[in-house]
Structures are given as C-alpha cells and as structure tokens.
Design an enzyme around this catalytic site. Structure first.
Site, PDB file in Angstrom:
ATOM      1  CB  CYS A   1     -27.563 -10.636 -26.354  1.00  0.00           C
ATOM      2  SG  CYS A   1     -26.632  -9.908 -27.722  1.00  0.00           S
TER       3      CYS A   1
ATOM      4  CG  HIS B   1     -24.430 -13.078 -21.512  1.00  0.00           C
ATOM      5  ND1 HIS B   1     -25.423 -13.385 -22.405  1.00  0.00           N
ATOM      6  CD2 HIS B   1     -23.799 -11.979 -22.008  1.00  0.00           C
ATOM      7  CE1 HIS B   1     -25.408 -12.512 -23.403  1.00  0.00           C
ATOM      8  NE2 HIS B   1     -24.428 -11.657 -23.189  1.00  0.00           N
TER       9      HIS B   1
ATOM     10  CD  GLU C   1     -22.383 -14.328 -16.829  1.00  0.00           C
ATOM     11  OE1 GLU C   1     -23.400 -15.045 -16.727  1.00  0.00           O
ATOM     12  OE2 GLU C   1     -21.759 -14.183 -17.910  1.00  0.00           O
TER      13      GLU C   1
ATOM     14  CE  LYS D   1     -23.880 -15.748 -25.459  1.00  0.00           C
ATOM     15  NZ  LYS D   1     -24.547 -16.050 -24.177  1.00  0.00           N
TER      16      LYS D   1
ATOM     17  CG  HIS E   1     -23.479 -13.721 -28.367  1.00  0.00           C
ATOM     18  ND1 HIS E   1     -24.798 -14.028 -28.109  1.00  0.00           N
ATOM     19  CD2 HIS E   1     -23.218 -12.577 -27.665  1.00  0.00           C
ATOM     20  CE1 HIS E   1     -25.308 -13.123 -27.309  1.00  0.00           C
ATOM     21  NE2 HIS E   1     -24.355 -12.239 -27.012  1.00  0.00           N
TER      22      HIS E   1
ATOM     23  CG  PHE F   1     -24.941  -4.343 -27.015  1.00  0.00           C
ATOM     24  CD1 PHE F   1     -23.994  -4.830 -26.135  1.00  0.00           C
ATOM     25  CD2 PHE F   1     -24.614  -4.301 -28.366  1.00  0.00           C
ATOM     26  CE1 PHE F   1     -22.757  -5.277 -26.562  1.00  0.00           C
ATOM     27  CE2 PHE F   1     -23.376  -4.749 -28.823  1.00  0.00           C
ATOM     28  CZ  PHE F   1     -22.451  -5.236 -27.918  1.00  0.00           C
TER      29      PHE F   1
END
Length: 415
Positions: free
Chosen positions: A166, A306, A317, A338, A343, A403
């Site tokens: 991502c 994010h 975060e 998002k 996402h 990831f």
C-alpha cells in the site's frame, strides 16, 4: 552537486468519489463516501460485501472497445489518470520538449489481479484443453501501466514500477522526485493504480480480518480514528502527478501546485502485516521527510495520514505523530481521506499525495468523515472530523504504509 528543485505541475484522479480531478476534490471537500455494496461480482458468500468501486465508469468513454479489452482495469485506470495529469500540466504542448528526458515511474501493489483470477478460473473450468489469452501476461504484470503511458505519449526516460504494497505509489513519487533533483530527468509522470475489487481481493483481505464487515451501512463503514472502527473498505482507482524541475516549469510558464521538498523511507522490521505498536517506522519516515525539506516539525500544518480505519494501524500512526511533534501535534490538521475513498492499496499513496497538494493549493483540509464515537485510547488530535477546514496550509506531509513494514512519508510546500 547542486540538487534541482522539484514542483508539481499536473494532477489527475480517477477515484470512487470522482472520475476526474475536479470531482475528486469536490467529493473530498464535501465529505462524500464512495462505499456501497459490491456490484462487480456477487458478494453473497463473503463476510465483507462492501467496497469503494468506481461509480459510473465505462471503458468505452475512454478507449476503443477492442483496445480496452486488452487492458486490465488497473492499467485502464492508470492511463486515464496519467492522461489527465499530462493535459493538466500542458507539459507536452510544446513540440520541442525533449521527451527523452521525461520518465514514467508508477506504483501498483497487485497489478492485474482481475485478469489473473479470470484466466485461472477459466483454466480450472477447461483444464483438459487449456487456452490462455495471449494478453494474459501484459494484462497482469505490474509494470505494464508505466509502459502503456510511455508508449502513448512517447516518453523515453526512466520507465518502471515500484511495488511496496500500500506504499507503492508513495515510493514511486519519491523515486520520481530523486530522478529530477539529481538531474536525470526534467519531468516524470508518476502515481499509481489498483483494481483489486475482485473475489481474490475481497476474499484474501477478508480472511485476514482486515476488512470492515459493516455491510448494513456501507457509507459509514470506513471510520478512521473512531472507537468502533472494524477494518478498512477496499477501494480502487488511480491518481497521477507530473513532477517537473522548477526552472524548466518556470521557463514555460507552468502553473505550479506545490513544491516537493523531501521524503522518508523506512521499515518497521516488526511484522508482515501489523505495524510497530508505537509507530516507530512511521515516526522516522516523517522525521526524515521534514529534515530533508530543511524544515522543522513545528512547520507542519497538515498530515494526510495513512489512516486505514484498522484498530492497530490508526493507533500506531497517531502515536507516532504525538511522539514526533509533541505539543505541536494538536495544532496540525490531521485527516484520513480513506474515510471517503476507501483504501486504494497501491494507488492510495498517490491519491492522498494529490489530496495533500490540493490542500496546500486551496488552503482547505478535507474532512475525516464517519466519526461517531471518540476513542479514548487515541491521542486527542485535530482529526478534522465532519467538515473541511479552511486554514493556511504551507507545509504538509502525506503518509503511506504497507504490509511488510514499508513506510513512506512525502513532504510538500506551498510555492
């Protein structure tokens, strides 16, 4: 060696809340949710039945049918967004522009997953006489979108794809920035695209318990920073940026959205899917981006996080933000777009960088929608809940994590 300055002169977007840049920005600032029940396939047997699909997308509005059928959706999306960004920049209107010094550096996490899935399922049905499409490999490989953009526009500079889950298109933007400031290109078309709203995409992420299952209320399912967040909503689409060497842009009278001033790339080195619980990698990525920009943490006005709406991700975060910025953290307009787009995986970094750049250009920070209940375990930050904030945005960060522990933070400054 003197480093070149790098600016943004073109933007393009194809997203679940708008099929061009203007409608994307309108959707963001008006707090529009792109989530709905899945229409791409029958989701009845899946735990998660919702996604942020492109609304009203029709291949034949952009491609001849025969040509478009050769392209996976992720490539279609990328070409369309890149076309808009290139036109927006007016970079190629000068017949004398040196296209050998213009590159395409693209990002995608999963590439042509729809094409791969369809061919594999067809083989399973007809295994005794396997017939694979000659377009299977070109439809599937992640680098093909960059190749198509290059061929269509005659761009002969560096041409490749970055894959970092991502964080993919965020890394692509960082690479494009480096190519220009080191003098290896005068401009780069960069960004990312993804089209993973498929049985494989939904099934795979759902089995990891990464997706929201708020199927009875799709539009409010993506709830970054909310106490009741239960996972992300899968999105799709593309975003593109034209980065250009400042003097080259100024010489041709280009409109400049913002300056790219730095980035940070780090790894959590912690877990294949879970972030570091204290956000150590995210914190260092932001610190590096600020340091490279020649700024201080107190200069940051806005962070497009994010912000996936996952319990662990949002906590890590926001912890990183508090640990890096201290008392100044409360003065930063933090948001998660998002909450509206879902996402977009490998395209998320580019879409969110575009949102941060537009926030700088317009002095408007889009909201984080779908907030209902405060989470006492999260720091009390200015999350821009509910409605857009009209405020000066001189220096902003855009974060993208993936990831594998990949972290990228991009820094942009008002010109």
């Amino acid at each position: 060696m003197e480093l070149k300055r790098v600016v943004v002169t073109g933007l393009g977007a194809l997203t679940p809340i708008g099929l061009d840049l203007a409608s994307f920005w309108s959707g963001l600032t008006n707090g529009v949710s792109g989530a709905s029940l899945i229409t791409r396939f029958d989701p009845e047997q899946f735990k998660c039945k919702i996604a942020c699909e492109l609304k009203g997308y029709d291949l034949q509005n952009y491609f001849e049918k025969k040509e478009g059928n050769k392209l996976d959706l992720f490539t279609q999306y990328g070409i369309i967004a890149a076309d808009e960004a290139i036109a927006d920049s007016a970079l190629l209107q000068d017949a004398q522009v040196d296209r050998s010094r213009i590159g395409v550096i693209w990002g995608s996490g999963m590439g042509g997953v729809r094409s791969f899935q369809d061919e594999a399922m067809e083989y399973q049905r007809n295994g005794r006489m396997p017939r694979f499409s000659p377009f299977l490999v070109p439809r599937t490989i992640t680098d093909i979108c960059a190749g198509y953009i290059s061929i269509k526009h005659g761009l002969k500079g560096a041409n490749y794809v970055t894959t970092a889950a991502c964080a993919s298109s965020g890394v692509a933007i960082a690479d494009a920035f480096d190519a220009i400031r080191l003098g290896k290109a005068v401009a780069v078309v960069t960004g990312g695209s993804e089209a993973a709203v498929t049985e494989i995409g939904i099934g795979g992420f759902s089995s990891m318990r990464a997706l929201s299952t708020r199927n009875d209320d799709p539009q409010t399912a993506s709830r970054p920073f909310d106490k009741d967040r239960d996972g992300f909503v899968l999105g799709e689409g593309a975003a593109a940026l034209v980065l250009e060497e400042y003097e080259h842009a100024r010489a041709r009278g280009a409109r400049i959205y913002a300056e790219v001033t730095g980035y940070g790339l780090t790894a959590d080195a912690h877990h294949i899917t879970a972030p570091h619980p204290e956000g150590k990698g995210a914190q260092e990525a932001m610190r590096l981006a600020i340091e490279e920009s020649g700024m201080s943490p107190n200069d940051v006005d806005h962070i497009n996080t994010h912000g996936t709406s996952t319990p662990l991700g949002d906590k890590a975060e926001t912890t990183a933000i508090v640990n890096l910025f201290g008392d100044h953290a409360a003065d930063i307009a933090v948001n998660s777009t998002k909450s509206m787009t879902g996402h977009m995986l490998g395209a998320a970094g580019a879409a969110e960088a575009t949102a941060a750049i537009l926030a700088i250009f317009h002095d408007i920070v889009p909201p984080t929608i779908n907030h209902f209940t405060d989470d006492e375990d999260l720091p009390q930050l200015n999350y821009t809940f509910g409605t857009a904030a009209h405020r000066p945005v001189r220096f902003a960060l855009s974060n993208a994590f993936g990831f594998g522990g990949h972290n990228v933070s991009l820094a942009f400054r008002k010109m």
